[in-house]
Design a protein around this motif. Structure first.
Motif, short mmCIF file in Angstrom:
data_model
loop_
_atom_site.label_atom_id
_atom_site.label_comp_id
_atom_site.label_asym_id
_atom_site.label_seq_id
_atom_site.Cartn_x
_atom_site.Cartn_y
_atom_site.Cartn_z
N LEU A 216 -23.55 -24.69 34.47
CA LEU A 216 -24.98 -24.84 34.71
C LEU A 216 -25.71 -25.33 33.46
O LEU A 216 -26.65 -26.14 33.56
CB LEU A 216 -25.57 -23.52 35.19
CG LEU A 216 -25.07 -23.04 36.56
CD1 LEU A 216 -25.58 -21.64 36.86
CD2 LEU A 216 -25.50 -24.00 37.66
N SER A 217 -25.27 -24.88 32.29
CA SER A 217 -25.87 -25.36 31.05
C SER A 217 -25.65 -26.85 30.85
O SER A 217 -26.41 -27.50 30.12
CB SER A 217 -25.29 -24.59 29.85
OG SER A 217 -25.65 -23.22 29.90
N SER A 218 -24.63 -27.37 31.50
CA SER A 218 -24.35 -28.81 31.44
C SER A 218 -25.08 -29.56 32.55
O SER A 218 -24.86 -30.76 32.76
CB SER A 218 -22.85 -29.07 31.56
OG SER A 218 -22.15 -28.45 30.49
N ASP A 219 -25.94 -28.85 33.30
CA ASP A 219 -26.71 -29.43 34.41
C ASP A 219 -25.81 -30.06 35.46
O ASP A 219 -26.08 -31.16 35.97
CB ASP A 219 -27.73 -30.46 33.90
CG ASP A 219 -29.02 -29.81 33.45
OD1 ASP A 219 -29.47 -28.87 34.12
OD2 ASP A 219 -29.59 -30.24 32.43
N GLU B 53 -29.99 -18.66 37.29
CA GLU B 53 -29.87 -19.92 36.55
C GLU B 53 -29.71 -21.10 37.50
O GLU B 53 -30.27 -22.18 37.25
CB GLU B 53 -28.70 -19.85 35.57
CG GLU B 53 -28.58 -21.03 34.63
CD GLU B 53 -29.73 -21.16 33.66
OE1 GLU B 53 -29.80 -22.20 32.96
OE2 GLU B 53 -30.59 -20.24 33.58
N THR B 54 -28.98 -20.91 38.57
CA THR B 54 -28.85 -21.96 39.56
C THR B 54 -30.20 -22.29 40.17
O THR B 54 -30.57 -23.47 40.34
CB THR B 54 -27.87 -21.53 40.67
OG1 THR B 54 -26.61 -21.21 40.09
CG2 THR B 54 -27.66 -22.63 41.69
N ARG C 160 -33.15 -21.75 38.78
CA ARG C 160 -34.03 -22.31 37.75
C ARG C 160 -33.78 -23.79 37.56
O ARG C 160 -34.73 -24.57 37.36
CB ARG C 160 -33.82 -21.56 36.43
CG ARG C 160 -34.81 -21.93 35.34
CD ARG C 160 -34.56 -21.15 34.07
NE ARG C 160 -33.39 -21.64 33.36
CZ ARG C 160 -33.41 -22.69 32.54
NH1 ARG C 160 -34.52 -23.39 32.35
NH2 ARG C 160 -32.31 -23.06 31.91
N ARG C 161 -32.54 -24.19 37.65
CA ARG C 161 -32.20 -25.60 37.42
C ARG C 161 -32.24 -26.43 38.70
O ARG C 161 -32.09 -27.67 38.63
CB ARG C 161 -30.81 -25.69 36.78
CG ARG C 161 -30.77 -25.12 35.36
CD ARG C 161 -29.38 -25.21 34.76
NE ARG C 161 -29.35 -24.70 33.40
CZ ARG C 161 -29.56 -25.45 32.31
NH1 ARG C 161 -29.82 -26.75 32.44
NH2 ARG C 161 -29.52 -24.91 31.11
N SER C 162 -32.43 -25.78 39.85
CA SER C 162 -32.50 -26.49 41.14
C SER C 162 -31.30 -27.41 41.36
O SER C 162 -31.44 -28.55 41.81
CB SER C 162 -33.81 -27.30 41.23
OG SER C 162 -34.93 -26.45 41.15
N LEU C 163 -30.13 -26.88 41.03
CA LEU C 163 -28.90 -27.65 41.19
C LEU C 163 -28.22 -27.30 42.51
O LEU C 163 -28.29 -26.17 42.98
CB LEU C 163 -27.94 -27.35 40.04
CG LEU C 163 -28.33 -27.89 38.67
CD1 LEU C 163 -27.48 -27.23 37.58
CD2 LEU C 163 -28.15 -29.40 38.63
#
Length: 367
Positions: free
Chosen positions: A137-140, A162-163, A165-168
């Motif tokens: 996730l830190s790598s988007d 975290e997922t 927050r990043r909307s991945l």
């Protein structure tokens, strides 16, 4: 301007189409931006930059049997390539990678550092979840995780947050949701709320050294019967209370060899779950439900209606779960039935059952 081949930016071979009006620039959902997109913004004859037949590059963390299954399925998609496989046992990573013409890595960090990935599958034992997902996730990068999500609730909640927050794009390997039998069962139950649900997972000890250790696997409910719990949530609804009892004869530090539990569903249904790993083969794994005038028994292979009519599954659930995630990664309309956030609810239920068995008391949940 005609079609212009571009440098590969990690998503395979890209073609700039320059097909439509510049006013549509940046309004579409594409995997990557064309390297010449800035020219489109100022050129009157140019327009949107598109992707033709993108090749989605997938990395896999883990090289066990489940990782191998996903690698085989993904390799069968014409628009996917396995870009790398990582495992702390480098020999296992190399063996699996060689089957798919991919590089092997001795850690997920090395896989991520190599770059040029579009999504990552995390297929590791229960005790190894946490850092791989957070680093992905830190790598988007979009994330696919094999169940169970973790040994504890805090780790899974951190990853879910975290997922979000990043909307991945995310997905979890609850492939039972993709059985065509589940759709048939849902149709048969339409307008008839389930009043009784009985789940079973009666099986053997899997042939991996960590499985019998409670601190490594989480126990049979968390590691195996979570499939049945997830199916119960789909067909019956959320659970508000569980009370589990274990056989009590397991050696210190090892998983319960047998357990049973009662469940109360938010809609008023009563439920039961029985598990055992005492056998020499899988004897029974599935869910039975009773509603007004109908009884259904659903397993990974068949649906039995009223004890008389047998419907076989089409056997494509394990392909569908991967295809829908890849479609989501590519920005297409996708039927991802278990995002990480959704799967967290099932994981929370499984952990509540494990807690109840360990402490000998009922555990309540938010419905």
């Amino acid at each position: 301007m005609g079609a212009v081949p571009l440098l590969d930016s990690g998503q395979g071979s890209h073609i700039c189409l320059h097909a439509v009006s510049p006013v549509l620039m940046r309004t579409r959902n594409l995997p990557v931006l064309c390297a010449l997109e800035h020219l489109c913004l100022i050129a009157t004859e140019c327009g949107i930059c598109g992707v033709v037949s993108p090749l989605t590059r997938v990395g896999i963390v883990g090289a066990g049997n489940v990782a191998a299954r996903h690698a085989d399925v993904l390799s069968g998609f014409s628009d996917v390539t396995i870009a790398g496989i990582a495992d702390t046992d480098l020999a296992k990573a190399e063996a699996l990678a060689s089957r798919h013409g991919s590089p092997a890595y001795g850690s997920h960090a090395d896989l991520l550092s190599a770059g040029r990935l579009d999504a990552v599958y995390v297929c590791v034992p229960p005790f190894a979840h946490g850092n791989p997902e957070l680093d992905v996730l830190s790598s988007d990068l979009p994330l696919f995780v094999e169940k169970p999500l973790s040994l504890d609730l805090r780790t899974a909640e951190t990853i879910a947050a975290e997922t979000d927050r990043r909307s991945l794009p995310s997905a979890v390997g609850h492939h039972w949701r993709y059985l065509d039998l589940v759709d048939r069962a849902t149709e048969l139950l339409a307008g008839r709320p389930v009043r009784l649900a009985i789940g079973h997972w009666l099986d053997k000890v899997p042939p991996v050294g960590w499985w019998l250790r409670r601190d490594l696997s989480g126990g049979q409910v968390v590691e195996q019967a979570v499939h049945v719990l997830d199916l119960a949530r789909v067909l019956v609804g959320e659970v508000t209370m569980v009370h589990a009892v274990a056989a009590g004869d397991a050696p210190d530090g090892e998983v319960d060899r047998a357990s049973t539990a009662v469940l109360r569903f938010a809609g008023g249904a009563a439920g039961m779950l029985a598990t055992s790993c005492l056998l020499t083969r899988k004897h029974r794994a599935g869910l039975e439900v009773c509603a007004d005038g109908i009884a259904l028994e659903l397993t990974e292979t068949h649906l039995l209606v009223d004890g008389e009519r047998m419907i076989e599954d089409d056997g494509r659930a394990k392909t569908r779960v991967d295809r829908e995630f890849i479609d989501a990664v590519q920005g297409k309309d996708a039927d991802v039935r278990a995002t990480y956030r959704e799967a967290l609810r099932t994981h929370r239920l499984a952990l509540a059952l494990a807690e109840s068995a360990a402490e000998g008391r009922p555990v309540t949940l938010d419905g």
